[in-house]
Design a protein around this motif. Structure first.
Motif, PDB file in Angstrom:
ATOM      1  N   GLN A 162     -34.692  44.131  15.591  1.00  0.00           N
ATOM      2  CA  GLN A 162     -36.072  43.883  15.188  1.00  0.00           C
ATOM      3  C   GLN A 162     -36.178  42.646  14.290  1.00  0.00           C
ATOM      4  N   TYR A 163     -35.207  42.488  13.419  1.00  0.00           N
ATOM      5  CA  TYR A 163     -35.174  41.329  12.549  1.00  0.00           C
ATOM      6  C   TYR A 163     -33.713  41.019  12.250  1.00  0.00           C
ATOM      7  N   ARG A 164     -33.469  39.890  11.624  1.00  0.00           N
ATOM      8  CA  ARG A 164     -32.120  39.340  11.538  1.00  0.00           C
ATOM      9  C   ARG A 164     -31.105  40.285  10.909  1.00  0.00           C
ATOM     10  N   ASP A 165     -31.528  41.072   9.942  1.00  0.00           N
ATOM     11  CA  ASP A 165     -30.597  41.945   9.243  1.00  0.00           C
ATOM     12  C   ASP A 165     -30.523  43.351   9.836  1.00  0.00           C
ATOM     13  N   ASN A 166     -31.206  43.578  10.943  1.00  0.00           N
ATOM     14  CA  ASN A 166     -31.151  44.877  11.623  1.00  0.00           C
ATOM     15  C   ASN A 166     -30.778  44.621  13.075  1.00  0.00           C
ATOM     16  N   CYS A 167     -29.475  44.701  13.357  1.00  0.00           N
ATOM     17  CA  CYS A 167     -28.953  44.254  14.648  1.00  0.00           C
ATOM     18  C   CYS A 167     -28.628  45.422  15.571  1.00  0.00           C
ATOM     19  N   TYR A 168     -28.585  45.106  16.857  1.00  0.00           N
ATOM     20  CA  TYR A 168     -28.063  46.055  17.820  1.00  0.00           C
ATOM     21  C   TYR A 168     -26.601  46.353  17.495  1.00  0.00           C
ATOM     22  N   LYS A 169     -26.125  47.475  17.989  1.00  0.00           N
ATOM     23  CA  LYS A 169     -24.728  47.814  17.750  1.00  0.00           C
ATOM     24  C   LYS A 169     -23.817  46.695  18.252  1.00  0.00           C
ATOM     25  N   TRP A 170     -22.859  46.352  17.428  1.00  0.00           N
ATOM     26  CA  TRP A 170     -21.960  45.239  17.741  1.00  0.00           C
ATOM     27  C   TRP A 170     -21.065  45.543  18.943  1.00  0.00           C
ATOM     28  N   ARG A 171     -20.974  44.606  19.874  1.00  0.00           N
ATOM     29  CA  ARG A 171     -20.017  44.689  20.988  1.00  0.00           C
ATOM     30  C   ARG A 171     -19.542  43.286  21.308  1.00  0.00           C
ATOM     31  N   GLN A 172     -18.224  43.104  21.316  1.00  0.00           N
ATOM     32  CA  GLN A 172     -17.620  41.813  21.596  1.00  0.00           C
ATOM     33  C   GLN A 172     -17.634  41.523  23.097  1.00  0.00           C
ATOM     34  N   ASP A 173     -17.609  40.258  23.445  1.00  0.00           N
ATOM     35  CA  ASP A 173     -17.483  39.835  24.850  1.00  0.00           C
ATOM     36  C   ASP A 173     -16.155  40.319  25.418  1.00  0.00           C
ATOM     37  N   SER A 174     -16.172  40.826  26.652  1.00  0.00           N
ATOM     38  CA  SER A 174     -14.983  41.468  27.208  1.00  0.00           C
ATOM     39  C   SER A 174     -13.873  40.475  27.536  1.00  0.00           C
ATOM     40  N   SER A 175     -14.215  39.306  28.069  1.00  0.00           N
ATOM     41  CA  SER A 175     -13.162  38.319  28.356  1.00  0.00           C
ATOM     42  C   SER A 175     -12.553  37.796  27.059  1.00  0.00           C
ATOM     43  N   TRP A 176     -13.387  37.670  26.016  1.00  0.00           N
ATOM     44  CA  TRP A 176     -12.839  37.299  24.706  1.00  0.00           C
ATOM     45  C   TRP A 176     -11.858  38.363  24.221  1.00  0.00           C
ATOM     46  N   LEU A 177     -12.235  39.632  24.335  1.00  0.00           N
ATOM     47  CA  LEU A 177     -11.335  40.707  23.934  1.00  0.00           C
ATOM     48  C   LEU A 177     -10.026  40.650  24.719  1.00  0.00           C
ATOM     49  N   TYR A 178     -10.115  40.358  25.997  1.00  0.00           N
ATOM     50  CA  TYR A 178      -8.925  40.356  26.851  1.00  0.00           C
ATOM     51  C   TYR A 178      -7.936  39.269  26.425  1.00  0.00           C
ATOM     52  N   PHE A 179      -8.435  38.086  26.084  1.00  0.00           N
ATOM     53  CA  PHE A 179      -7.532  36.968  25.801  1.00  0.00           C
ATOM     54  C   PHE A 179      -7.240  36.764  24.310  1.00  0.00           C
ATOM     55  N   PHE A 180      -8.098  37.296  23.425  1.00  0.00           N
ATOM     56  CA  PHE A 180      -7.930  37.033  22.001  1.00  0.00           C
ATOM     57  C   PHE A 180      -7.926  38.297  21.141  1.00  0.00           C
ATOM     58  N   GLY A 181      -8.667  39.315  21.532  1.00  0.00           N
ATOM     59  CA  GLY A 181      -8.619  40.599  20.844  1.00  0.00           C
ATOM     60  C   GLY A 181      -9.298  40.648  19.493  1.00  0.00           C
TER      61      GLY A 181
END
Length: 475
Positions: A35-54
């Motif tokens: 809704q606003y900058r300090d109230n974010c959706y639940k955090w989820r990292q990019d999957s290809s980033w997770l695969y190569f960098f973790g």
């Protein structure tokens, strides 16, 4: 995972990109305001980033130089204001070393590092990353998304193909994590089955299920589908009380803390017993699920498995008088698509529909395969010739969708082989889908997870009867 896994994955990527010039750019995700900058959706990292960098934190990017093999992490260290709100966090240098990279730079150094270089990048599914890519590379924002199933024309095709090749075949370490996700999925679905009782609101069952997913994992791997309208594939409205005589489709999965997904579907008779008509259709879907599993092995294309399932489905529906004629001809004409408008399955991994942001055709089809235009078969997400290490869903279904049946009848599709008069008796039936997660092994396949949810009709009824007895004893 140990940093050696990420080092080896990046080296495998470099090996597959041998001969290409330029620099590979990877963007991790940033937080996204709800809704606003300090109230974010639940955090989820990019999957290809997770695969190569973790690195499972927002605000990171990385480059891999194809000519020098130099690898650099770009991000900014937390300031005092960040620490006040979130507490002390590792430095960028410390995070980089955890993934096996020694060189770091501030986030604003990334643009200069890309200047004058050919930049290889993957499509994105996030609008904010498309904006970042547009600022860095100069294309329009829409140029960074896949165009439907075909992929993204501006993205690096060599990079996309290399990433797909790596991520499609799961390592032994990934398989352990996927078994773990499926064990959580088993428990979540068991909670759901035990929670079925007449008059109970669907939302209450969903809450119980998702409580486990959040309590022991990252959460659900996709929005939970729990509905007495199984003919609607993605029905997320959960405000209805459980009614007698209905079929309850539960399609749900868990994402574990390592971000690997499960995806199961079961269909339950709300009264605890299938009616004669429900059991007839359920038995067909069950047999199709079993056939698909038994045909799954290295060297077999999943397209052919889908077609075999379509043939069995039409043969059994013919025995019920819903279709008639030569089964092979009906399969060739796409008649099965009236009853199963979706494909048999999809890839599963760090995404529940693994890598589909890269382009469904690129992920799910071999170079010598083309997507069919037939109903049902044309929606098949995974058609490839199978390899050991692939993880796919096995999810046949039969649905009676009044609008679709009416459209086919009006157009005269299947005239002479579809019994539209008898089909009208199934309006209000709903749908049935049965789904397992399957690992292709060296000599066949196995279902992921240490236990399989009850699936045969009598087995389901017995499990529900035992659930009901236990509930009464606990009162």
């Amino acid at each position: 995972m140990d940093k050696s896994f990420y080092i080896n994955r990046r080296q495998a990527l470099l090996d597959r990109m041998k001969g290409e010039k330029g620099i590979i750019l990877f963007l991790g995700n940033n937080e996204s305001p709800a809704q606003y900058r300090d109230n974010c959706y639940k955090w989820r990292q990019d999957s290809s980033w997770l695969y190569f960098f973790g690195i499972d934190e927002p605000g990171f990017a990385a480059t891999i130089d194809l000519e020098s093999s130099e690898q650099t992490i770009y991000a900014d260290d937390a300031g005092v204001d960040d620490i006040i709100w979130s507490g002390p966090v590792p430095t960028v240098k410390e995070r980089a070393l955890e993934t096996g990279i020694g060189k770091t730079a501030p986030a604003d150094a990334l643009a200069d590092a890309l200047k004058g270089r050919r930049v290889h990048f993957l499509p994105t599914g996030r609008y904010d990353n498309a904006v970042r890519l547009s600022q860095l590379l100069g294309y329009g924002v829409e140029d960074f998304f896949s165009e439907g199933k075909k992929g993204c024309p501006k993205a690096s095709l060599p990079l996309v193909k290399a990433v797909i090749e790596l991520r499609l075949v799961k390592s032994p370490e990934e398989i352990i994590l996927m078994d773990k996700a499926c064990d959580l999925g088993y428990r979540m679905h068991t909670i759901a089955r035990k929670g079925i009782s007449l008059g109970r609101v669907e939302q209450e069952i969903v809450g119980d299920m998702e409580g486990l997913a959040l309590g022991e994992g990252w959460g659900v791997s996709f929005p939970t589908i729990l509905t007495q309208h199984g003919e609607i594939f993605h029905f997320h409205e959960h405000g209805h009380p459980i009614e007698p005589g209905k079929l309850l489709v539960i399609d749900a999965g868990v994402e574990n803390n390592e971000h690997y997904a499960s995806d199961f579907t079961r269909t339950y008779p709300t009264s605890g017993k299938f009616s004669g008509r429900q059991r007839d259709i359920y038995q067909i879907v069950y047999e199709c699920n079993e056939l698909a599993f038994n045909l799954t092995k290295p060297g077999v294309s999943y397209r052919d498995v889908h077609l075999a399932v379509s043939s069995l489905m039409l043969d059994r529906l013919g025995a019920l008088g819903l279709v008639c004629g030569d089964t092979a001809s009906m399969v060739e004409d796409g008649i099965a698509g009236l009853f199963m408008p979706h494909g048999l399955g999809h890839n599963i991994g760090l995404d529940v529909h693994d890598m589909e942001d890269l382009g469904e055709d690129l992920v799910g089809y071999d170079q010598d395969q083309k997507r069919s235009s037939l109903p049902g078969l044309g929606s098949l997400r995974m058609a490839r010739k199978l390899k050991a290490g692939n993880v796919i869903s096995d999810e046949p279904g039969i649905y009676f969708i009044p609008a679709l049946i009416g459209q086919w009848k009006e157009k005269g599709i299947g005239k002479g082989c579809i019994n539209y008069g008898k089909l009208s008796e199934y309006y209000g039936f709903g749908g049935i889908r049965l789904e397992d997660d399957v690992l292709v092994t060296e000599d066949g396949a196995r279902r992921l997870g240490s236990r399989r949810l009850p699936i045969e009709a009598t087995e389901v009824e017995e499990a529900m009867a035992e659930d009901s007895l236990q509930a009464k004893e606990q009162k």
